[in-house]
Design a protein around this motif. Sequence first.
Motif, PDB file in Angstrom:
ATOM      1  N   ASP A 127       0.833  -1.213   0.000  1.00 63.65           N
ATOM      2  CA  ASP A 127       0.000   0.000   0.000  1.00 63.65           C
ATOM      3  C   ASP A 127       0.861   1.253   0.000  1.00 63.65           C
ATOM      4  O   ASP A 127       0.591   2.221  -0.719  1.00 63.65           O
ATOM      5  N   ARG A 128       1.893   1.225   0.839  1.00 63.64           N
ATOM      6  CA  ARG A 128       2.778   2.387   0.877  1.00 63.64           C
ATOM      7  C   ARG A 128       3.495   2.565  -0.472  1.00 63.64           C
ATOM      8  O   ARG A 128       3.678   3.693  -0.950  1.00 63.64           O
ATOM      9  N   ALA A 129       3.887   1.427  -1.096  1.00 60.92           N
ATOM     10  CA  ALA A 129       4.627   1.508  -2.355  1.00 60.92           C
ATOM     11  C   ALA A 129       3.760   2.073  -3.476  1.00 60.92           C
ATOM     12  O   ALA A 129       4.182   2.982  -4.215  1.00 60.92           O
ATOM     13  N   ILE A 130       2.521   1.554  -3.615  1.00 61.69           N
ATOM     14  CA  ILE A 130       1.676   2.037  -4.716  1.00 61.69           C
ATOM     15  C   ILE A 130       1.168   3.446  -4.459  1.00 61.69           C
ATOM     16  O   ILE A 130       0.813   4.170  -5.395  1.00 61.69           O
ATOM     17  N   THR A 131       1.137   3.844  -3.207  1.00 59.54           N
ATOM     18  CA  THR A 131       0.753   5.226  -2.907  1.00 59.54           C
ATOM     19  C   THR A 131       1.893   6.173  -3.234  1.00 59.54           C
ATOM     20  O   THR A 131       1.685   7.270  -3.759  1.00 59.54           O
ATOM     21  N   THR A 132       3.111   5.720  -2.899  1.00 56.10           N
ATOM     22  CA  THR A 132       4.275   6.574  -3.127  1.00 56.10           C
ATOM     23  C   THR A 132       4.658   6.609  -4.600  1.00 56.10           C
ATOM     24  O   THR A 132       4.958   7.683  -5.151  1.00 56.10           O
ATOM     25  N   LEU A 133       4.663   5.438  -5.244  1.00 54.45           N
ATOM     26  CA  LEU A 133       5.073   5.338  -6.649  1.00 54.45           C
ATOM     27  C   LEU A 133       3.965   4.650  -7.461  1.00 54.45           C
ATOM     28  O   LEU A 133       4.060   3.478  -7.814  1.00 54.45           O
ATOM     29  N   PRO A 134       2.873   5.366  -7.776  1.00 54.48           N
ATOM     30  CA  PRO A 134       1.728   4.711  -8.440  1.00 54.48           C
ATOM     31  C   PRO A 134       1.999   4.344  -9.907  1.00 54.48           C
ATOM     32  O   PRO A 134       1.254   3.565 -10.480  1.00 54.48           O
ATOM     33  N   ARG A 135       3.018   4.878 -10.530  1.00 56.21           N
ATOM     34  CA  ARG A 135       3.283   4.595 -11.938  1.00 56.21           C
ATOM     35  C   ARG A 135       4.225   3.408 -12.140  1.00 56.21           C
ATOM     36  O   ARG A 135       4.545   3.082 -13.276  1.00 56.21           O
ATOM     37  N   VAL A 136       4.645   2.785 -11.032  1.00 55.64           N
ATOM     38  CA  VAL A 136       5.482   1.599 -11.157  1.00 55.64           C
ATOM     39  C   VAL A 136       4.563   0.392 -11.229  1.00 55.64           C
ATOM     40  O   VAL A 136       3.995  -0.041 -10.218  1.00 55.64           O
ATOM     41  N   ASN A 137       4.393  -0.149 -12.420  1.00 60.37           N
ATOM     42  CA  ASN A 137       3.432  -1.240 -12.629  1.00 60.37           C
ATOM     43  C   ASN A 137       3.817  -2.514 -11.888  1.00 60.37           C
ATOM     44  O   ASN A 137       2.962  -3.327 -11.544  1.00 60.37           O
ATOM     45  N   GLN A 138       5.094  -2.679 -11.626  1.00 54.20           N
ATOM     46  CA  GLN A 138       5.548  -3.899 -10.968  1.00 54.20           C
ATOM     47  C   GLN A 138       4.943  -4.041  -9.574  1.00 54.20           C
ATOM     48  O   GLN A 138       4.607  -5.143  -9.131  1.00 54.20           O
ATOM     49  N   PHE A 139       4.793  -2.937  -8.847  1.00 55.74           N
ATOM     50  CA  PHE A 139       4.176  -2.984  -7.510  1.00 55.74           C
ATOM     51  C   PHE A 139       2.751  -3.488  -7.603  1.00 55.74           C
ATOM     52  O   PHE A 139       2.326  -4.341  -6.810  1.00 55.74           O
ATOM     53  N   TRP A 140       1.997  -2.964  -8.591  1.00 57.81           N
ATOM     54  CA  TRP A 140       0.595  -3.378  -8.753  1.00 57.81           C
ATOM     55  C   TRP A 140       0.493  -4.855  -9.122  1.00 57.81           C
ATOM     56  O   TRP A 140      -0.353  -5.580  -8.565  1.00 57.81           O
ATOM     57  N   TYR A 141       1.350  -5.284 -10.067  1.00 58.41           N
ATOM     58  CA  TYR A 141       1.321  -6.701 -10.456  1.00 58.41           C
ATOM     59  C   TYR A 141       1.599  -7.604  -9.247  1.00 58.41           C
ATOM     60  O   TYR A 141       0.901  -8.600  -9.016  1.00 58.41           O
ATOM     61  N   LYS A 142       2.626  -7.269  -8.489  1.00 59.76           N
ATOM     62  CA  LYS A 142       3.002  -8.096  -7.329  1.00 59.76           C
ATOM     63  C   LYS A 142       1.896  -8.105  -6.273  1.00 59.76           C
ATOM     64  O   LYS A 142       1.583  -9.147  -5.676  1.00 59.76           O
TER      65      LYS A 142
END
Length: 671
Positions: A127-142
């Motif tokens: 949650d912290r990662a996708i909030t901080t860096l929402p354009r990094v698709n790898q976080f969403w996929y993982k």
Amino acid sequence: PLTLQVKNKAPAEVQITAEQLLREAKERELELLPPPPQQKITDVEELNDYKLRKRKTFEDNIRKNRTVISNWIKYAQWEESLKEIQRARSIYERALDVDYRNVTLWLKYAEMEMKNRQVNHARNIWDRAITTLPRVNQFWYKYTYMEEMLGNVAGSRQVFERWMEWQPEEQAWHSYINFELRYKEVDRAPLLVIVHPDVKNWIKYARFEEKHSYFAHARKVYERAVEFFGEEHMDENLYVAFAKFEENQKEFERVRVIYKYALDRIPKHEAQNLFKNYTIFEKKFGDRRGIEDIIVSKRRFQYEEEVKANPHNYDAWFDYLRLVESDTDAETVREVYERAIANVPPIQEKRHWKRYIYLWINYALYEELEAKASKRTRQVYQACIELIPHKKFTFAKIWLLYAQFEIRQKNLPLARRALGTSIGKCPKNKLFKGYIELELQLREFDRCRKLYEKFLEFAPENCTSWIKFAELETILGDIDRARAIYELAIGQPRLDMPEVLWKSYIDFEIEQEEYEKTRNLYRRLLQRTQHVKVWISFAQFELSAGREESLSRCRQIYEEANKAMRNCEEKEERVMLLESWRNFEEEFGTDTTKERIDKLMPEKIKKRRKLQAEDGSDAGWEEYYDYIFPEDTANQPNLKLLAMAKLWKKQQQESEAAEVDPDKDIDESQS
């Protein structure tokens, strides 16, 4: 100060260069150092001491360079290997404070929590990662993959929904769609085309609906796509896919409409695949007419490309119009004609307009013969006449065609007005001839006389016009007017074909049996020219006069001609005259006259003359035939010399023959 004395200053036997020193240093780097000794830890104190030293080493490395994230990761992984999870978390948090944009750091942190089955901690980190860096698709996929593996479908869907709010790239949408399809939630599949309205995405959307047997929805998707892109951004792939869909649904008429609609609007160079698929479809399901339509459409596209590349290529326009006339309605043909005639030649020179003017002629003929629109035909002719720059040049054909059209419409005043205007604006021989021919057909002889007068005022050197005018008067029975016209004609200072005019005048007088006037005409003509054909014609006229003295008159003409042509340089003409005279004597003459003409015939001899090239150099010799006439007294010495030479040559040949065969002579003498 003391200085060292070098005793031997000679160079060393083995020289060492800088290159050699560097090479040796590089080679020694590859030498393996002995491994450090293994340390065995036997009690807790040694373990704590080892941990302390190791942590001190990591901390020193971090202190030296905080921005090297690999030091932080190694430190955290070492603590994780000792099962010191809290310490590892602390190290990761400290590292995130240093560089929170580092993707690898977030991934390693979350993977540590997942490996140690700390699910809530992992969710917190994601949650912290996708909030901080929402354009990094790898976080969403993982993150979505973790939730799906945990069986939390609702949580995974929620993450996907949060992700889609950021309108990511196409692959993310496809992942979401595949996720919903895995759980049979077809209605929940998102509308990718809203965010990424590309042709391929519309096609995928329609195929998705088709795959799940929503055929009506698939057709609506294709229709929405066609409407969305409009005519400005048409793509052949969309129409090919749409047509194949309708083909699968057995809607063959719909397929034809789709292909024809696309072919009429997409440029040819962008519609190769479309043509190919349309041809295959017609071969599979169409008839002969359908296949012919394809060929016609293909040719239309070719002609469109040609006329777009060069609008003044009138040959391409003719081919295009011929194709359109054979297969389309009148409005389409008119549209193409209007486009063609709009390409006026840029230069006002007749040679550039010769092909262009036939576009107007064909347009008018189409309107009259095919479309049966007389008003539009008249408008076409009038527009063409207004367009031509008559002060520089004109086209008699267009004026005559317009007049003939008006006559076919039984509108004689307009036809006469058109031809009169043409003669007034831009008089030409062809216009006068056409107008006169029209009036002759209408038996308006007074108008013909006036037109001939105007014509001869415009072109007094035209012998054909004088002859036609005189022939008209002859047909009408006005012999005196015809003779006066001939007299005016031969009195002109400049004529284009005077021999034809004189021959016509002479034939006219012969037809009228005015032999004395004919003789006078021949005498007047011989005053102007001494051509051999005139003499021969005069002699033949006297022969055909049919009177008693005709033979003597004819022989007298030949005599006069022979005397007149003695000084003529063209000996062939004199020979022609003598041959004609000889033929006359052979048919009508006596032995005396025949013998006389034979004595007048020349002797034909072969001569040589020197040739010169254009630059003045010698080009060799050529042989030619010359004629020697017995009457030419100046040539008599030469003739005697020539006869003596022939006699000497004959004697030489006889003496040579005697020397070759002497025995034969002896035998002959003995016998």
